[in-house]
Design a protein around this motif. Structure first.
Motif, short mmCIF file in Angstrom:
data_model
loop_
_atom_site.label_atom_id
_atom_site.label_comp_id
_atom_site.label_asym_id
_atom_site.label_seq_id
_atom_site.Cartn_x
_atom_site.Cartn_y
_atom_site.Cartn_z
N ILE A 272 35.94 -3.65 8.37
CA ILE A 272 36.42 -2.42 8.48
C ILE A 272 35.89 -1.45 7.72
CG2 ILE A 272 38.48 -0.52 8.25
CD1 ILE A 272 40.37 -3.04 8.54
N ASP A 273 35.40 -1.57 6.53
CA ASP A 273 34.69 -0.72 5.74
C ASP A 273 33.11 -0.46 6.19
OD1 ASP A 273 36.82 -0.25 4.24
OD2 ASP A 273 36.31 -1.73 2.43
N ALA A 274 32.84 -1.83 6.59
CA ALA A 274 31.40 -2.00 7.17
C ALA A 274 31.34 -1.08 8.63
CB ALA A 274 30.84 -3.18 7.50
N LYS A 275 32.45 -1.06 9.40
CA LYS A 275 32.25 -0.42 10.44
C LYS A 275 32.49 1.03 10.27
CE LYS A 275 34.24 -3.52 13.92
NZ LYS A 275 35.15 -3.88 14.99
N ILE A 276 33.06 1.43 9.38
CA ILE A 276 33.26 3.06 8.91
C ILE A 276 31.83 3.38 8.39
CG2 ILE A 276 34.08 4.43 6.99
CD1 ILE A 276 36.93 2.87 7.36
N TYR A 277 31.22 2.69 7.51
CA TYR A 277 29.77 3.08 7.17
C TYR A 277 28.86 3.24 8.29
CZ TYR A 277 25.05 2.67 5.33
OH TYR A 277 23.83 2.81 4.91
N TYR A 278 28.68 2.22 9.18
CA TYR A 278 27.66 2.47 10.09
C TYR A 278 27.97 3.44 11.12
CZ TYR A 278 25.43 -2.13 8.82
OH TYR A 278 24.93 -3.09 8.31
N ASN A 279 29.33 3.71 11.47
CA ASN A 279 29.86 4.96 12.68
C ASN A 279 29.30 6.14 11.84
OD1 ASN A 279 30.95 3.56 14.71
ND2 ASN A 279 32.75 3.08 13.64
N SER A 280 29.63 6.28 10.52
CA SER A 280 29.18 7.58 9.81
C SER A 280 27.88 7.97 9.91
CB SER A 280 29.54 7.54 8.21
OG SER A 280 28.83 6.59 7.63
#
Length: 391
Positions: A54-62
């Protein structure tokens, strides 16, 4: 393109197939081995080395939001830090569509939220009894629901009688001849797809307004949904000639009038259409022709495409694996339908009651001879009328 062929067909190259669901719709597929970027983001890993996805997806989407101002940079970043195999192969060489335009539209929908998203709905049969008889007519009615399988961008435009215009909408179908229950042992199955397009109308640009893409347990459910869509938008569809099951179903339901005969552009002589055959054959020249039409639409009206699944297929399209792109195939059939109606402008579907009118001459109430439509009740002579004295 060579890498894509090996990845999507590993058994043909003596490679070990990998069964996973790292796809856009979560469907399980057999491909080469694939690891999503969000499962290996080191800063998101705990002391055990397990990544917080979840945190990884948030980072990549940002990061994707920051790069969305430049479509080319966004495509490169998606392909290098990919979530799905389609994103990894997004820059393969055989995609003929404008990927930068498509990536920009995807960013407007997913990241910037400046494009209105479509709604999900379903169509239900409503039976109405004809006046003076016992015949029951089926008419589709729309119901918006999150559980619906039909994507609706806009409802049909209607005339003053609240009836959809004739020749305003066209449709394309990429059909299937087997259902889910009979294809459980297959590794690569297609889905049924129908798209509906509003043609050029006045100053309004053409737009894809509805789509149904699903593989039901009973293929007749898909045929029935397609029939409802065609009736709801008052349009006809182009299909692939080899899809006999759909043609048979429509014939049984006495709805063959909802299908185009073979388009003139797919015949050897464009001036002579084959009036005995429905749809077009899936030959390489025909596929290349409808891909040219889709390419022209994307180049001119990409900003009108608001269905994210359609955009994703267009941006990841590969001619080598064209069987996996059901929406693009349906769009191609739809563009053939639009081309077939070239020169036929949309018009009101209201019926005009025409009555025979006698034309000639008659004598009016003042004794003068009049020419034109003769009244059903001739005027009575006005005995008190005095002709003017022109002298």
């Amino acid at each position: 393109a060579g890498l894509a062929g090996m990845f999507y067909n590993p058994s043909e190259y003596n490679m070990l197939p990998y069964y996973h669901n790292h796809t856009e719709n979560g469907q399980y597929v057999y491909t080469g081995f694939f690891i999503p970027a969000y499962t290996m983001h080191i800063p998101s890993c705990d002391s055990r080395g397990v990544c917080n996805e979840i945190d990884a997806k948030i980072y990549y989407n940002s990061v994707r939001v920051k790069k969305s101002s430049n479509a080319k940079n966004l495509l490169e970043y998606k392909s290098e830090y990919c979530f799905t195999p389609e994103e990894a192969l997004i820059r393969q060489g055989d995609n003929r569509f404008d990927t930068e335009l498509l990536a920009e539209q995807i960013a407007n929908i997913e990241l910037h939220k400046i494009v209105e998203t479509p709604k999900m709905a379903k169509l239900n049969w409503e039976f109405s009894k004809e006046i003076g008889g016992a015949n029951r007519q089926k008419a589709p009615t729309l119901e918006y629901t999150d559980k619906g399988l039909i994507t609706i961008v806009e409802e049909p435009w209607t005339d003053e009688n609240n009836i959809p215009y004739n020749n305003l909408y066209v449709a394309g179908i990429d059909s299937i001849d087997s259902d889910e229950s009979s294809s459980s042992g297959q590794k690569d199955v297609s889905t049924f797809c129908i798209v509906v397009k509003r043609r050029q109308f006045g100053l309004k640009d053409p737009k894809y307004v509805a789509m149904y893409k699903y593989r039901p347990k009973d293929v007749r459910d898909a045929f029935d949904t397609a029939m409802k869509l065609l009736m709801y938008y008052n349009c006809k569809a182009v299909i692939e000639t080899s899809r006999v099951s759909l043609i048979t179903h429509f014939k049984t339901e006495k709805k063959l009038n909802l299908l185009f005969l073979r388009p003139r552009a797919t015949t050897s002589d464009v001036n002579k259409a084959n009036t005995r055959m429905y749809g077009c054959s899936a030959t390489v020249p025909n596929i290349n022709h409808y891909l040219d039409l889709v390419e022209n639409y994307v180049s001119d009206y990409c900003h009108e495409i608001t269905m994210i699944e359609m955009l994703n297929e267009l941006i990841k399209y590969s001619f080598l694996n064209k069987r996996k792109f059901d929406i693009v195939a349906a769009m191609g059939m739809c563009e053939l339908a639009d081309e077939e109606l070239m020169g036929n402008a949309p018009r009101s579907s209201a019926k005009i009651n025409k009555e025979w009118q006698d034309i000639g001459y008659y004598t009016d109430e003042n004794g003068y001879k009049q020419y034109g439509v003769i009244p059903k009740v001739l005027p009575q002579r006005n005995l008190n009328f005095t002709p003017p004295n022109y002298s």
